[in-house]
Write a protein that holds these residues in place. Structure first.
Motif, mmCIF file in Angstrom:
data_model
loop_
_atom_site.group_PDB
_atom_site.id
_atom_site.type_symbol
_atom_site.label_atom_id
_atom_site.label_comp_id
_atom_site.label_asym_id
_atom_site.label_seq_id
_atom_site.Cartn_x
_atom_site.Cartn_y
_atom_site.Cartn_z
ATOM 1 N N VAL A 4 -1.749 1.421 1.486
ATOM 2 C CA VAL A 4 -3.135 1.413 1.048
ATOM 3 C C VAL A 4 -3.642 2.849 1.104
ATOM 4 C CG1 VAL A 4 -5.460 0.579 1.520
ATOM 5 C CG2 VAL A 4 -3.492 -0.925 1.904
ATOM 6 N N ALA A 5 -4.296 3.298 0.051
ATOM 7 C CA ALA A 5 -4.765 4.680 0.000
ATOM 8 C C ALA A 5 -6.179 4.729 -0.546
ATOM 9 C CB ALA A 5 -3.831 5.519 -0.868
ATOM 10 N N GLU A 6 -7.060 5.419 0.201
ATOM 11 C CA GLU A 6 -8.452 5.590 -0.216
ATOM 12 C C GLU A 6 -8.661 6.988 -0.779
ATOM 13 O OE1 GLU A 6 -8.495 3.600 3.948
ATOM 14 O OE2 GLU A 6 -7.620 5.383 3.007
ATOM 15 N N SER A 7 -9.716 7.116 -1.566
ATOM 16 C CA SER A 7 -10.136 8.432 -2.051
ATOM 17 C C SER A 7 -11.616 8.377 -2.376
ATOM 18 C CB SER A 7 -9.337 8.833 -3.295
ATOM 19 O OG SER A 7 -9.552 7.905 -4.348
ATOM 20 N N SER A 21 -12.674 4.798 -3.799
ATOM 21 C CA SER A 21 -11.651 4.038 -4.491
ATOM 22 C C SER A 21 -10.505 3.741 -3.543
ATOM 23 C CB SER A 21 -11.117 4.816 -5.693
ATOM 24 O OG SER A 21 -12.135 5.105 -6.615
ATOM 25 N N CYS A 22 -9.800 2.665 -3.825
ATOM 26 C CA CYS A 22 -8.681 2.255 -2.981
ATOM 27 C C CYS A 22 -7.621 1.611 -3.866
ATOM 28 C CB CYS A 22 -9.161 1.269 -1.926
ATOM 29 S SG CYS A 22 -7.853 0.413 -1.031
ATOM 30 N N VAL A 23 -6.386 1.925 -3.581
ATOM 31 C CA VAL A 23 -5.271 1.297 -4.274
ATOM 32 C C VAL A 23 -4.298 0.757 -3.241
ATOM 33 C CG1 VAL A 23 -3.357 1.628 -5.867
ATOM 34 C CG2 VAL A 23 -5.484 2.842 -6.240
ATOM 35 N N ALA A 24 -3.897 -0.499 -3.406
ATOM 36 C CA ALA A 24 -2.900 -1.119 -2.541
ATOM 37 C C ALA A 24 -1.635 -1.377 -3.339
ATOM 38 C CB ALA A 24 -3.431 -2.422 -1.960
ATOM 39 N N SER A 25 -0.498 -1.059 -2.748
ATOM 40 C CA SER A 25 0.758 -1.256 -3.451
ATOM 41 C C SER A 25 1.821 -1.771 -2.499
ATOM 42 C CB SER A 25 1.213 0.063 -4.091
ATOM 43 O OG SER A 25 1.372 1.064 -3.106
ATOM 44 N N GLY A 26 2.828 -2.423 -3.064
ATOM 45 C CA GLY A 26 3.942 -2.887 -2.263
ATOM 46 C C GLY A 26 3.647 -4.076 -1.382
ATOM 47 N N ILE A 27 2.564 -4.827 -1.687
ATOM 48 C CA ILE A 27 2.181 -5.977 -0.842
ATOM 49 C C ILE A 27 2.469 -7.263 -1.595
ATOM 50 C CG2 ILE A 27 0.286 -7.107 0.373
ATOM 51 C CD1 ILE A 27 -1.028 -4.317 0.604
ATOM 52 N N TYR A 95 -12.564 2.894 5.678
ATOM 53 C CA TYR A 95 -11.200 2.425 5.548
ATOM 54 C C TYR A 95 -11.129 1.257 4.568
ATOM 55 C CZ TYR A 95 -10.432 4.955 9.927
ATOM 56 O OH TYR A 95 -10.361 5.915 10.889
ATOM 57 N N CYS A 96 -10.096 1.265 3.754
ATOM 58 C CA CYS A 96 -9.797 0.150 2.882
ATOM 59 C C CYS A 96 -8.729 -0.703 3.554
ATOM 60 C CB CYS A 96 -9.291 0.665 1.535
ATOM 61 S SG CYS A 96 -8.849 -0.601 0.345
ATOM 62 N N ALA A 97 -8.854 -2.019 3.393
ATOM 63 C CA ALA A 97 -7.908 -2.927 4.028
ATOM 64 C C ALA A 97 -7.528 -4.043 3.065
ATOM 65 C CB ALA A 97 -8.521 -3.517 5.299
ATOM 66 N N GLN A 118 -5.589 5.331 5.461
ATOM 67 C CA GLN A 118 -5.820 6.361 6.473
ATOM 68 C C GLN A 118 -7.296 6.692 6.632
ATOM 69 O OE1 GLN A 118 -3.372 7.761 8.505
ATOM 70 N NE2 GLN A 118 -2.271 6.018 7.640
ATOM 71 N N GLY A 119 -8.103 6.277 5.696
ATOM 72 C CA GLY A 119 -9.535 6.519 5.795
ATOM 73 C C GLY A 119 -9.979 7.713 4.970
#
Length: 126
Positions: A4-7, A21-27, A95-97, A118-119
């Motif tokens: 998970v990655a925020e920006s 913005s947040c992108v989640a991958s590999g879940i 934080y994105c979750a 990571q926030g």
């Protein structure tokens, strides 16, 4: 493992706006719940907003309701947080979750989200 990655964080003055913005991958292809939490120095992590992605229902904490807007791009596991009318008390690490691929009974509870970014820091100055 999921990532998970925020920006989009930054520094603004009172009354300003920011978009996270947040992108989640590999879940999984369709994560049922994605959420934003925040933590200010010396305080506990608190829920901000969330989306039940399969039905599009949005949830907000009382402190941000009517000022923040959470949205999603479910097909791509993306989450956004539009923040307006920012106040000094909004200063925090955001934080994105992402949840497990199952029903979440209470969006506010951090243990429902095993995947965290990571926030990104948001600072509001007067």
């Amino acid at each position: 493992d999921g990532i998970v990655a925020e920006s989009g964080g930054g520094s603004v003055q009172v009354g300003g706006s920011l978009m996270l913005s947040c992108v989640a991958s590999g879940i999984t292809d369709n994560i049922p719940f994605m959420a934003w939490f925040r933590q200010a120095p010396g305080k506990a992590r608190e829920p901000v907003a969330a989306v039940a992605t399969t039905v599009g229902i949005r949830y907000y904490s009382d402190s941000v309701k009517d000022r923040f807007t959470v949205s999603q791009d479910g097909a791509k596991n993306k989450l956004f947080l539009r923040m307006a009318d920012l106040r000094p008390e909004d200063t925090a690490m955001y934080y994105c979750a992402a949840s497990r691929p199952k029903y979440v009974s209470n969006w506010r509870e951090a243990p429902n989200y095993p995947y965290w970014g990571q926030g990104t820091q948001v600072t509001v100055s007067s």
